[in-house]
Motif scaffolding. Sequence first.
Motif, PDB file in Angstrom:
ATOM      1  N   ARG A   1      29.945  58.551  51.565  1.00  0.00           N
ATOM      2  CA  ARG A   1      29.329  58.982  52.825  1.00  0.00           C
ATOM      3  C   ARG A   1      29.888  60.359  53.210  1.00  0.00           C
ATOM      4  N   PRO A   2      29.510  61.393  52.482  1.00  0.00           N
ATOM      5  CA  PRO A   2      30.096  62.727  52.715  1.00  0.00           C
ATOM      6  C   PRO A   2      29.819  63.278  54.105  1.00  0.00           C
ATOM      7  N   LEU A   3      28.656  62.963  54.695  1.00  0.00           N
ATOM      8  CA  LEU A   3      28.368  63.465  56.039  1.00  0.00           C
ATOM      9  C   LEU A   3      29.345  62.868  57.048  1.00  0.00           C
ATOM     10  N   LEU A   4      29.544  61.552  56.952  1.00  0.00           N
ATOM     11  CA  LEU A   4      30.517  60.905  57.834  1.00  0.00           C
ATOM     12  C   LEU A   4      31.910  61.477  57.604  1.00  0.00           C
ATOM     13  N   ALA A   5      32.271  61.708  56.338  1.00  0.00           N
ATOM     14  CA  ALA A   5      33.585  62.274  56.028  1.00  0.00           C
ATOM     15  C   ALA A   5      33.751  63.644  56.669  1.00  0.00           C
ATOM     16  N   GLY A   6      32.710  64.467  56.607  1.00  0.00           N
ATOM     17  CA  GLY A   6      32.789  65.795  57.211  1.00  0.00           C
ATOM     18  C   GLY A   6      32.985  65.731  58.714  1.00  0.00           C
ATOM     19  N   VAL A   7      32.259  64.805  59.367  1.00  0.00           N
ATOM     20  CA  VAL A   7      32.404  64.657  60.821  1.00  0.00           C
ATOM     21  C   VAL A   7      33.812  64.172  61.165  1.00  0.00           C
ATOM     22  N   LEU A   8      34.295  63.159  60.438  1.00  0.00           N
ATOM     23  CA  LEU A   8      35.627  62.624  60.718  1.00  0.00           C
ATOM     24  C   LEU A   8      36.713  63.668  60.480  1.00  0.00           C
ATOM     25  N   ALA A   9      36.593  64.412  59.372  1.00  0.00           N
ATOM     26  CA  ALA A   9      37.598  65.434  59.062  1.00  0.00           C
ATOM     27  C   ALA A   9      37.636  66.504  60.149  1.00  0.00           C
ATOM     28  N   THR A  10      36.446  66.919  60.612  1.00  0.00           N
ATOM     29  CA  THR A  10      36.379  67.941  61.660  1.00  0.00           C
ATOM     30  C   THR A  10      36.984  67.437  62.958  1.00  0.00           C
ATOM     31  N   LEU A  11      36.638  66.201  63.324  1.00  0.00           N
ATOM     32  CA  LEU A  11      37.163  65.632  64.568  1.00  0.00           C
ATOM     33  C   LEU A  11      38.674  65.442  64.506  1.00  0.00           C
ATOM     34  N   LEU A  12      39.163  64.954  63.374  1.00  0.00           N
ATOM     35  CA  LEU A  12      40.595  64.704  63.258  1.00  0.00           C
ATOM     36  C   LEU A  12      41.374  66.010  63.269  1.00  0.00           C
ATOM     37  N   ALA A  13      40.926  67.000  62.476  1.00  0.00           N
ATOM     38  CA  ALA A  13      41.631  68.286  62.437  1.00  0.00           C
ATOM     39  C   ALA A  13      41.592  68.956  63.807  1.00  0.00           C
ATOM     40  N   GLY A  14      40.405  68.938  64.439  1.00  0.00           N
ATOM     41  CA  GLY A  14      40.295  69.541  65.765  1.00  0.00           C
ATOM     42  C   GLY A  14      41.138  68.817  66.790  1.00  0.00           C
ATOM     43  N   GLY A  15      41.167  67.492  66.691  1.00  0.00           N
ATOM     44  CA  GLY A  15      41.977  66.721  67.627  1.00  0.00           C
ATOM     45  C   GLY A  15      43.458  66.987  67.481  1.00  0.00           C
ATOM     46  N   LEU A  16      43.937  67.091  66.239  1.00  0.00           N
ATOM     47  CA  LEU A  16      45.355  67.359  66.024  1.00  0.00           C
ATOM     48  C   LEU A  16      45.746  68.735  66.554  1.00  0.00           C
ATOM     49  N   VAL A  17      44.908  69.734  66.266  1.00  0.00           N
ATOM     50  CA  VAL A  17      45.220  71.090  66.731  1.00  0.00           C
ATOM     51  C   VAL A  17      45.175  71.152  68.252  1.00  0.00           C
ATOM     52  N   ALA A  18      44.126  70.545  68.843  1.00  0.00           N
ATOM     53  CA  ALA A  18      44.014  70.559  70.305  1.00  0.00           C
ATOM     54  C   ALA A  18      45.167  69.791  70.951  1.00  0.00           C
ATOM     55  N   GLY A  19      45.502  68.624  70.371  1.00  0.00           N
ATOM     56  CA  GLY A  19      46.610  67.853  70.906  1.00  0.00           C
ATOM     57  C   GLY A  19      47.919  68.605  70.839  1.00  0.00           C
ATOM     58  N   GLY A  20      48.166  69.264  69.708  1.00  0.00           N
ATOM     59  CA  GLY A  20      49.379  70.058  69.586  1.00  0.00           C
ATOM     60  C   GLY A  20      49.392  71.236  70.540  1.00  0.00           C
ATOM     61  N   TYR A  21      48.233  71.890  70.691  1.00  0.00           N
ATOM     62  CA  TYR A  21      48.158  73.081  71.532  1.00  0.00           C
ATOM     63  C   TYR A  21      48.408  72.749  73.004  1.00  0.00           C
ATOM     64  N   PHE A  22      47.782  71.676  73.474  1.00  0.00           N
ATOM     65  CA  PHE A  22      47.913  71.341  74.893  1.00  0.00           C
ATOM     66  C   PHE A  22      49.102  70.418  75.179  1.00  0.00           C
ATOM     67  N   GLY A  23      49.664  69.833  74.119  1.00  0.00           N
ATOM     68  CA  GLY A  23      50.755  68.893  74.335  1.00  0.00           C
ATOM     69  C   GLY A  23      52.134  69.434  74.018  1.00  0.00           C
ATOM     70  N   SER A  24      52.204  70.615  73.399  1.00  0.00           N
ATOM     71  CA  SER A  24      53.502  71.168  73.002  1.00  0.00           C
ATOM     72  C   SER A  24      53.562  72.642  73.379  1.00  0.00           C
ATOM     73  N   ASP A  25      54.483  72.986  74.264  1.00  0.00           N
ATOM     74  CA  ASP A  25      54.644  74.395  74.651  1.00  0.00           C
ATOM     75  C   ASP A  25      55.020  75.251  73.455  1.00  0.00           C
ATOM     76  N   TYR A  26      55.874  74.718  72.573  1.00  0.00           N
ATOM     77  CA  TYR A  26      56.310  75.492  71.412  1.00  0.00           C
ATOM     78  C   TYR A  26      55.146  75.753  70.467  1.00  0.00           C
ATOM     79  N   PHE A  27      54.361  74.709  70.195  1.00  0.00           N
ATOM     80  CA  PHE A  27      53.220  74.875  69.303  1.00  0.00           C
ATOM     81  C   PHE A  27      52.214  75.859  69.899  1.00  0.00           C
ATOM     82  N   ARG A  28      51.953  75.733  71.202  1.00  0.00           N
ATOM     83  CA  ARG A  28      51.008  76.642  71.853  1.00  0.00           C
ATOM     84  C   ARG A  28      51.509  78.090  71.791  1.00  0.00           C
ATOM     85  N   ALA A  29      52.793  78.270  72.002  1.00  0.00           N
ATOM     86  CA  ALA A  29      53.356  79.621  71.940  1.00  0.00           C
ATOM     87  C   ALA A  29      53.223  80.206  70.537  1.00  0.00           C
ATOM     88  N   ARG A  30      53.440  79.380  69.508  1.00  0.00           N
ATOM     89  CA  ARG A  30      53.300  79.854  68.134  1.00  0.00           C
ATOM     90  C   ARG A  30      51.857  80.245  67.827  1.00  0.00           C
TER      91      ARG A  30
END
Length: 407
Positions: A229-258
């Motif tokens: 199911r490559p379409l589902l995989a693409g959606v999940l990969a995008t959501l997970l990567a975006g979620g991790l980056v967003a979570g790190g950016y808004f949840g960690s001052d150090y990560f956001r500063a970097r």
Amino acid sequence: MNFTNFRARIPAINSWLLAGVFFSIPLTVAPAYWFSALILILWLIEGRYSAKLRALGAEPLVWIFAAYYGVFLLSLLWTADLEWGRRMSGRQGFFLLFALYFSVARREHFGRYVSAFLLSIAMCELLAFYNWAQLNVWPDLPEGIRVEKGADDTAPFVDRMMYTPALALAGYLAGYRLLFDARGIGQRVLYAGLILATTLNLLIAGGRAGLLGFLVLLALLIFQRCARRPLLAGVLATLLAGGLVAGGYFGSDYFRARVDAGIDEVVNYEQRVDSSMGLRIVYALNSARMIAESPWLGVGIGDFEAEYARINAQHTPDWTPIYNPHNQYLYAQANAGIAASLLLLAVLFFPLLRRGPVDGRQRIRLALPVLFIPICLFESYLMRSNLSLMYVLFLAALWTGARERPA
């Protein structure tokens, strides 16, 4: 135990010693050399040289890795600074050891090797969490084991430049075991916990290339799990990567500063003299100038530093010179020319494109090149001892005992 029985047990002993080399990857690299020396001694005592050499001769990666090391050694012929050249050539030394690791690795023990690596990573993560707490929450705690590279480094033994790519691979391997190998709730909780700890370690460590590699490997893992199911995989990969980056950016001052600093340094690099990202842009520009002057053979592995200093003084005198361009592709071409560039492509892409058997390791074989191909744009990782060891060692264990499928 007589000598004959001892020789018969050497393969099993060497396999345990090889697990010790895997354990050494995120630590200081000295134990890896000690284990490797002992493995070589036992390999010589064991005998059976004809069979061993035939197996090595039939493995293409043995030749590719030896040639990659050899082309830098050859460049000493047109190097003026032989002492520095020998020192820099030694940084590629683990590519010569691939043959030894391939010869002693046992396919049935691959799980042991992965476990040794993950155990070492877990130990480093616990130490890193302590260091982060001591730096940011409870400064009165006793100082922990911490690499002396930067005031904000939390890694215990190597700096974030080498620590975070090892974390990225560990996260993939833990995820692989969770999705494909785990049996029972206990194992699933263990590997899920390791993935979480690894992700948090990546966010507090601040290594941007390592985080990029981790996101790429997470996407690979999702596509492998959802192969039909490559379409589902693409959606999940995008959501997970975006979620991790967003979570790190808004949840960690150090990560956001970097992140903010990295964007600012790229956009305004000419005004941000000696900034981290700005330096990488300047390194690339000056290395390109060096390559244009010596496109075929390179400047020789011992002369990059001197040649870079000359070009830097001409074009970017306000910026600090360097001994490596922080880009593996530019490093190979600038030092040893076209031959080194072609061999580097073979080192990275042959394991990715090579067909192998469906033997339980086929998915993991993709992880090493998929990790290193993008991150080598941001650092000369294959001349960094811990990470060149990781690349060489895992590929040796992944391909030992494998047979190519017929075309």
